[in-house]
Design a protein around this motif. Structure first.
Motif, mmCIF file in Angstrom:
data_model
loop_
_atom_site.group_PDB
_atom_site.id
_atom_site.type_symbol
_atom_site.label_atom_id
_atom_site.label_comp_id
_atom_site.label_asym_id
_atom_site.label_seq_id
_atom_site.Cartn_x
_atom_site.Cartn_y
_atom_site.Cartn_z
ATOM 1 N N ALA A 114 40.191 33.668 48.497
ATOM 2 C CA ALA A 114 39.878 35.095 48.665
ATOM 3 C C ALA A 114 39.719 35.467 50.134
ATOM 4 C CB ALA A 114 38.610 35.448 47.892
ATOM 5 N N GLY A 115 39.258 34.512 50.969
ATOM 6 C CA GLY A 115 39.029 34.814 52.376
ATOM 7 C C GLY A 115 40.156 34.428 53.303
ATOM 8 N N HIS A 116 41.191 33.711 52.791
ATOM 9 C CA HIS A 116 42.243 33.206 53.669
ATOM 10 C C HIS A 116 43.657 33.575 53.234
ATOM 11 C CE1 HIS A 116 38.816 30.679 54.759
ATOM 12 N NE2 HIS A 116 39.443 30.364 55.869
ATOM 13 N N ALA A 117 43.861 33.857 51.961
ATOM 14 C CA ALA A 117 45.212 34.092 51.457
ATOM 15 C C ALA A 117 45.588 35.570 51.589
ATOM 16 C CB ALA A 117 45.320 33.631 50.015
ATOM 17 N N ASP A 118 46.821 35.876 51.203
ATOM 18 C CA ASP A 118 47.254 37.271 51.230
ATOM 19 C C ASP A 118 46.527 38.071 50.147
ATOM 20 O OD1 ASP A 118 49.172 37.429 48.675
ATOM 21 O OD2 ASP A 118 49.542 35.529 49.696
ATOM 22 N N GLU A 119 46.676 39.381 50.199
ATOM 23 C CA GLU A 119 45.895 40.263 49.330
ATOM 24 C C GLU A 119 46.120 39.966 47.852
ATOM 25 O OE1 GLU A 119 45.392 45.075 48.444
ATOM 26 O OE2 GLU A 119 46.445 44.377 50.243
#
Length: 228
Positions: A88-93
């Motif tokens: 949730a904090g590093h990947a795309d939306e």
């Protein structure tokens, strides 16, 4: 360890094994006595868990049996929460939204007494700050990886020099602040990684990559292990 947790762990140990597993090996992993393992195996068999074997030889779990999928331990819930919050904090939306949805789905079907472990986990990933903007649509990139199709890139290296590449995308790698696509590069005739934020233009081609993407990923992983 509670008996219920121990019984669950024994099933997990047997489920991941392909050969008979001795009571000694189970006792060592669970840090308990061999006598306790014998009693636990007998209890599981009494509950109609299809375990075959005998003392001194080893035990196997017959195929086709499984525990309910969300009978999770506290450590397993922490692992899920850590992985999902990292995504949730590093990947795309799109992936970040999927990770949040996953946590909600798990929370909805967890036993009541286990839900606090997910809502307030002992582990949590810190969001990435100051992440550069990707030069390619990561959602479409994942779709092309799954479809086994090629890409044409206008790409800038570390010195800012522009090159054109045709690549066979194999997987997306996630670091703390950057994302890369691991690919076979036709120009270099070898595996390369390309930072998504250094892609100036990406053309999604209809042409399929030769052979199997899974085999190429296996080759890349082998090369990584050999270099390491």
């Amino acid at each position: 360890m509670r008996k219920a947790d121990r019984l669950f762990q024994i099933v997990q140990i047997l489920r991941r094994g392909t050969r008979p597993i001795t009571a000694d090996a189970i006792a060592i992993e669970l840090e308990t006595s061999k006598r306790s393992v014998y009693r636990d195996i007998a209890a599981l068999i009494g509950q109609r868990v299809p375990i075959r074997g005998e003392a001194g030889v080893g035990y196997v779990l017959e195929s086709g049996f499984d525990l309910p999928p969300l009978m999770l331990t506290a450590d397993e819930i922490d692992a899920v929460a850590l992985g999902a919050t990292w995504v949730a904090g590093h990947a795309d939306e799109s992936l970040a939204r999927a990770a949040t949805d996953l946590l909600a789905k798990i929370a909805a079907v967890l036993p009541e007494e286990m839900r606090p472990f997910l809502g307030n986990p002992a582990t949590r990933a810190v969001p990435a700050w100051d992440r550069p903007v990707d030069g390619i649509d990561a959602v479409q990139l994942r779709a092309w990886i799954r479809a086994g199709r090629k890409l044409r890139l206008d790409y800038a290296d570390e010195q800012g020099r522009a090159t054109q590449r045709v690549i066979w995308p194999l997987m997306i790698g996630y670091a703390d602040t950057t994302r890369v696509v691991v690919a076979w590069c036709e120009l270099r005739t070898s595996f390369r990684t390309f930072r998504l934020d250094r892609i100036a233009v990406a053309e999604f081609l209809d042409e399929l990559i030769p052979g199997s993407a899974a085999q190429l990923r296996a080759r890349w992983l082998k090369e990584v292990r050999e270099r390491g």
